[in-house]
Enzyme design. Structure first.
Site, mmCIF file in Angstrom:
data_model
loop_
_atom_site.group_PDB
_atom_site.id
_atom_site.type_symbol
_atom_site.label_atom_id
_atom_site.label_comp_id
_atom_site.label_asym_id
_atom_site.label_seq_id
_atom_site.Cartn_x
_atom_site.Cartn_y
_atom_site.Cartn_z
ATOM 1 N N PRO A 67 20.817 -30.810 -27.720
ATOM 2 C CG PRO A 67 19.994 -31.113 -25.570
ATOM 3 C CD PRO A 67 20.694 -31.830 -26.680
ATOM 4 C CB CYS A 68 21.766 -25.625 -29.666
ATOM 5 S SG CYS A 68 20.176 -24.750 -29.615
ATOM 6 C CB ALA A 69 20.612 -24.373 -24.096
ATOM 7 C CB SER A 72 22.165 -21.294 -28.832
ATOM 8 O OG SER A 72 21.338 -20.322 -29.415
#
Length: 199
Positions: A67-69, A72
């Site tokens: 996950p990049c949340a 990002s």
């Protein structure tokens, strides 16, 4: 190969179409899980926390897109203060323990940004993951790539981390030297040595 969080089994499907066998898959989203089951006819592991070295043992390649949340620009950008930030670094532990020969991880360019750790050290997730892999004997590098430069329909910047076990690299180098030596030996016996050396 193992497909970890790449979304809808698109990566593993491409590998499968090119002759690879797909083993372990892991997806947390409901729709992504349905896609994996449809494409590979098995249910994926539903949580990263349930992923163990045993799930990865025997795989030649792990392709992961954690996950990049946490990093990002589309997220809150809390860095290491976001519990999801640790997925990128934590992904390497089961890979190392399972002695997987090749790891590829994909993420947003912000994974290269340095964030303050609780110990006061500023380090990027990519850098920390690379350090852990290098300590375990992997040859590690990363590439910043854009899908648009490779025929993609959209401009999509991504960072790809690549790690290959050092003993595999050594083996391939020895094999390459042996193949070249055999080629020269065969050429010498057939009178073609000069021709090969001049190419």
């Amino acid at each position: 190969m193992a497909d970890i969080f790449t979304g809808s089994a698109t990566v593993s499907k491409a590998f499968q179409q090119n002759g690879w066998r797909v083993g372990t898959t892991c997806e947390s989203g409901h729709e992504q899980q349905k896609c994996v089951k449809k494409v590979h006819n098995h249910a994926p592991i539903r949580s990263f926390k349930d992923l163990t070295p045993e799930h990865l043992a025997g795989h030649f390649l792990v392709f992961a897109s954690p996950p990049c949340a946490a990093f990002s620009k589309a997220g809150n950008r809390l860095g290491w203060d976001d519990e999801r930030s640790h997925y990128f670094v934590d992904m390497v532990a089961p890979v190392i323990q399972a002695e997987v020969p090749v790891l590829v991880m994909e993420n947003v360019p912000d994974v290269l940004a340095k964030w303050k750790r609780p110990d006061g050290r500023y380090i990027s997730p990519c850098e920390e993951a690379m350090e852990k892999l290098a300590e375990a004997g992997y040859i590690v590098s990363y590439e910043h790539m854009n899908a648009g430069d490779y025929g993609g329909w959209v401009s999509r910047d991504r960072v790809f981390l690549q790690a290959v076990r050092g003993d595999l690299v050594d083996h391939l180098k020895r094999k390459d030297r042996k193949d070249k030596a055999n080629k020269l030996k065969q050429a010498d016996s057939s009178g073609q040595l000069a021709e090969i050396l001049n190419t």
